[in-house]
Design a protein around this motif. Structure first.
Motif, PDB file in Angstrom:
ATOM      1  N   PHE A   1       0.829  -1.216   0.000  1.00  0.00           N
ATOM      2  CA  PHE A   1       0.000   0.000   0.000  1.00  0.00           C
ATOM      3  C   PHE A   1       0.858   1.258   0.000  1.00  0.00           C
ATOM      4  N   THR A   2       1.780   1.376   0.924  1.00  0.00           N
ATOM      5  CA  THR A   2       2.568   2.606   1.074  1.00  0.00           C
ATOM      6  C   THR A   2       3.395   2.899  -0.172  1.00  0.00           C
ATOM      7  N   HIS A   3       4.054   1.878  -0.692  1.00  0.00           N
ATOM      8  CA  HIS A   3       4.889   2.064  -1.889  1.00  0.00           C
ATOM      9  C   HIS A   3       4.044   2.524  -3.076  1.00  0.00           C
ATOM     10  N   ASP A   4       2.906   1.860  -3.316  1.00  0.00           N
ATOM     11  CA  ASP A   4       2.067   2.202  -4.466  1.00  0.00           C
ATOM     12  C   ASP A   4       1.428   3.571  -4.298  1.00  0.00           C
ATOM     13  N   LEU A   5       1.044   3.914  -3.069  1.00  0.00           N
ATOM     14  CA  LEU A   5       0.451   5.223  -2.819  1.00  0.00           C
ATOM     15  C   LEU A   5       1.464   6.326  -3.118  1.00  0.00           C
ATOM     16  N   ASP A   6       2.685   6.180  -2.612  1.00  0.00           N
ATOM     17  CA  ASP A   6       3.728   7.185  -2.846  1.00  0.00           C
ATOM     18  C   ASP A   6       4.075   7.289  -4.331  1.00  0.00           C
TER      19      ASP A   6
ATOM     20  N   CYS B   1       2.195   6.560  -6.989  1.00  0.00           N
ATOM     21  CA  CYS B   1       1.119   7.194  -7.759  1.00  0.00           C
ATOM     22  C   CYS B   1       1.069   8.698  -7.501  1.00  0.00           C
ATOM     23  N   PHE B   2       1.324   9.086  -6.272  1.00  0.00           N
ATOM     24  CA  PHE B   2       1.314  10.517  -5.949  1.00  0.00           C
ATOM     25  C   PHE B   2       2.468  11.242  -6.649  1.00  0.00           C
ATOM     26  N   LYS B   3       3.644  10.642  -6.635  1.00  0.00           N
ATOM     27  CA  LYS B   3       4.811  11.264  -7.272  1.00  0.00           C
ATOM     28  C   LYS B   3       4.628  11.391  -8.778  1.00  0.00           C
ATOM     29  N   ASN B   4       3.840  10.491  -9.360  1.00  0.00           N
ATOM     30  CA  ASN B   4       3.599  10.528 -10.806  1.00  0.00           C
ATOM     31  C   ASN B   4       2.308  11.262 -11.167  1.00  0.00           C
ATOM     32  N   ASN B   5       1.811  12.051 -10.213  1.00  0.00           N
ATOM     33  CA  ASN B   5       0.629  12.898 -10.437  1.00  0.00           C
ATOM     34  C   ASN B   5      -0.627  12.100 -10.801  1.00  0.00           C
TER      35      ASN B   5
END
Length: 427
Positions: free
Chosen positions: A203-208, A210-214
């Motif tokens: 969860f944490t890795h995918d959330l970060d 996706c956020f970094k890639n807008n």
């Protein structure tokens, strides 16, 4: 699945039909001749919101797209090469990139008397992923109701129905020689693990990421982080529907595109949307199917979606998918004895988000998978699970391995649709 349902007579009939239709023309008296299919102009099915069409400017030599204050031009001479390549979809994210893998000639094995589907690659995507009651609760894709004809409650979930259907269909297709790929295992996502495993480890890795890639707003990022900390059933539902299922859709499309199938079938079972809560039976029951198209305002804002919009406008994927889906629906009608939907005036999503094609029961709809999966596809919605008769036929007792014969009916219908489409293409 220790107790398998077999249909040797049906498979034999399919083999005989295929082999007969592959004989020289002088021996084809018993086969249907290929019908002339009238194609619907792609532009009529590409966009539900006609304002999107002003972004396309055509002339005799080229097509220009207006996107984010820039223009992209595709010359007709280049477009024709894409049309010829549409059955070899590229796994790249951009329509403008040509994958080397599409330039490599695939080794196509020839059909034989014993294996009439040899050389055909088929991808099967069993919709949803629930294999347990807890996961079905999180997905919200379950039928649990008191039925007037039995003492006990009816209880089953769509993710299990679609998986069992895919298993039976895969077995039948492989007996005919086809190479078959399925996107998931029971109770697993397309990533190869359960939603709960992802929640604990990824969860944490995918959330970060996706956020970094807008791909996520700061508000969504904060909301999802807060819900993870709550660790309640409701929070797990929110994270699943707002975040994880979209990652799963993308993964399904990615692995199917990498596989480069000749045909893709996305399998779902339907419900009566007017029967709120699905806690009581309905008398309605239909089959229907979706194909690409029907983009709406705001649905080409992301570059990847714009590229899919362009791809669909320059290939035969929409029209070929319509023909393929029509054969699937005819097969389903024959084997399930359930009609193809014709009157959809009271079904909101068919009116609000879809465009009717020239084939009854087949609709263009811009779903994640109809948009992202490349090539010829049928997104089938079989039966109404909450129908008063179907709910009994689909009910699965939890303490044994019995597979409802109704699932075999659906599998046989799809199988015949696939065979009939391939026979049609060979004429």
């Amino acid at each position: 699945m220790s107790k398998k349902i077999k249909a040797p007579c049906f498979l034999l009939m399919i083999c005989i039909h295929l082999l007969a239709c592959n004989r020289p023309l002088t021996t084809q008296k018993t086969c249907e001749t290929k019908k002339e299919e009238k194609e619907v102009p792609k532009v009529q099915l590409l966009a539900k919101d006609s304002s999107l069409l002003i972004k396309i400017l055509r002339n005799n030599t080229q097509t220009t797209y207006f996107y984010n204050d820039s223009t992209y031009t595709l010359f007709n001479q280049d477009s024709s090469s894409w049309i010829s390549m549409f059955a070899c979809p590229t796994p790249t994210h951009s329509f403008w990139e040509i994958s080397d893998s599409c330039n490599k000639k695939k080794h196509l094995e020839k059909p034989t008397k014993e294996y009439p589907l040899q050389g055909i690659k088929i991808a099967l995507d069993p919709g949803h992923l629930a294999g347990t009651a807890k996961m079905a609760e999180i997905e919200g894709k379950k039928i649990k109701m008191k039925h007037p004809q039995i003492k006990d409650s009816v209880f089953f979930y769509e993710g299990e129905l679609t998986y069992l259907t895919a298993c039976l269909l895969k077995e039948s297709l492989e007996k005919l020689g086809a190479e078959v790929f399925t996107t998931r295992q029971p109770n697993e996502s397309a990533f190869g693990y359960t939603y709960f495993y992802w929640l604990a480890h990824h969860f944490t890795h995918d959330l970060d990421s996706c956020f970094k890639n807008n791909l996520l707003t700061i508000d969504d990022y904060d909301l999802l982080t807060q819900e993870k900390e709550k660790n309640t059933l409701l929070s797990k539902k929110i994270i699943f529907h707002k975040f994880f299922k979209h990652l799963d859709f993308y993964q399904r499309a990615t692995i199917i595109n990498s596989y480069q199938p000749d045909l893709t079938v996305i399998m779902h079972y339907n419900v009566d949307v007017s029967n709120k809560g699905w806690d009581k039976p309905t008398n309605k029951n239909f089959n229907m199917a979706f194909v690409p198209g029907a983009f709406m305002e705001g649905e080409i804002d992301k570059p990847i979606d714009f590229n899919n919009f362009v791809r669909l406008n320059h290939t035969k994927e929409i029209n070929e998918s319509i023909i393929f889906s029509s054969h699937i629906l005819n097969g389903l009608k024959k084997h399930t004895k359930v009609d193809i939907i014709t009157d959809y005036s009271e079904i909101s999503y068919l009116n609000d988000y879809c465009l009717p094609t020239n084939v009854s029961g087949v609709f263009s709809r811009n779903l994640a998978l109809t948009r992202q999966i490349k090539g010829i596809i049928c997104y089938v919605e079989a039966l109404y699970q909450d129908n008063i008769d179907e709910s009994l036929l689909l009910n699965k007792k939890r303490n044994n391995s019995y597979i409802p014969t109704r699932i075999q009916d659906v599998s046989n219908g799809i199988l015949e649709g696939i065979v009939e489409y391939l026979s049609y293409k060979n004429h």
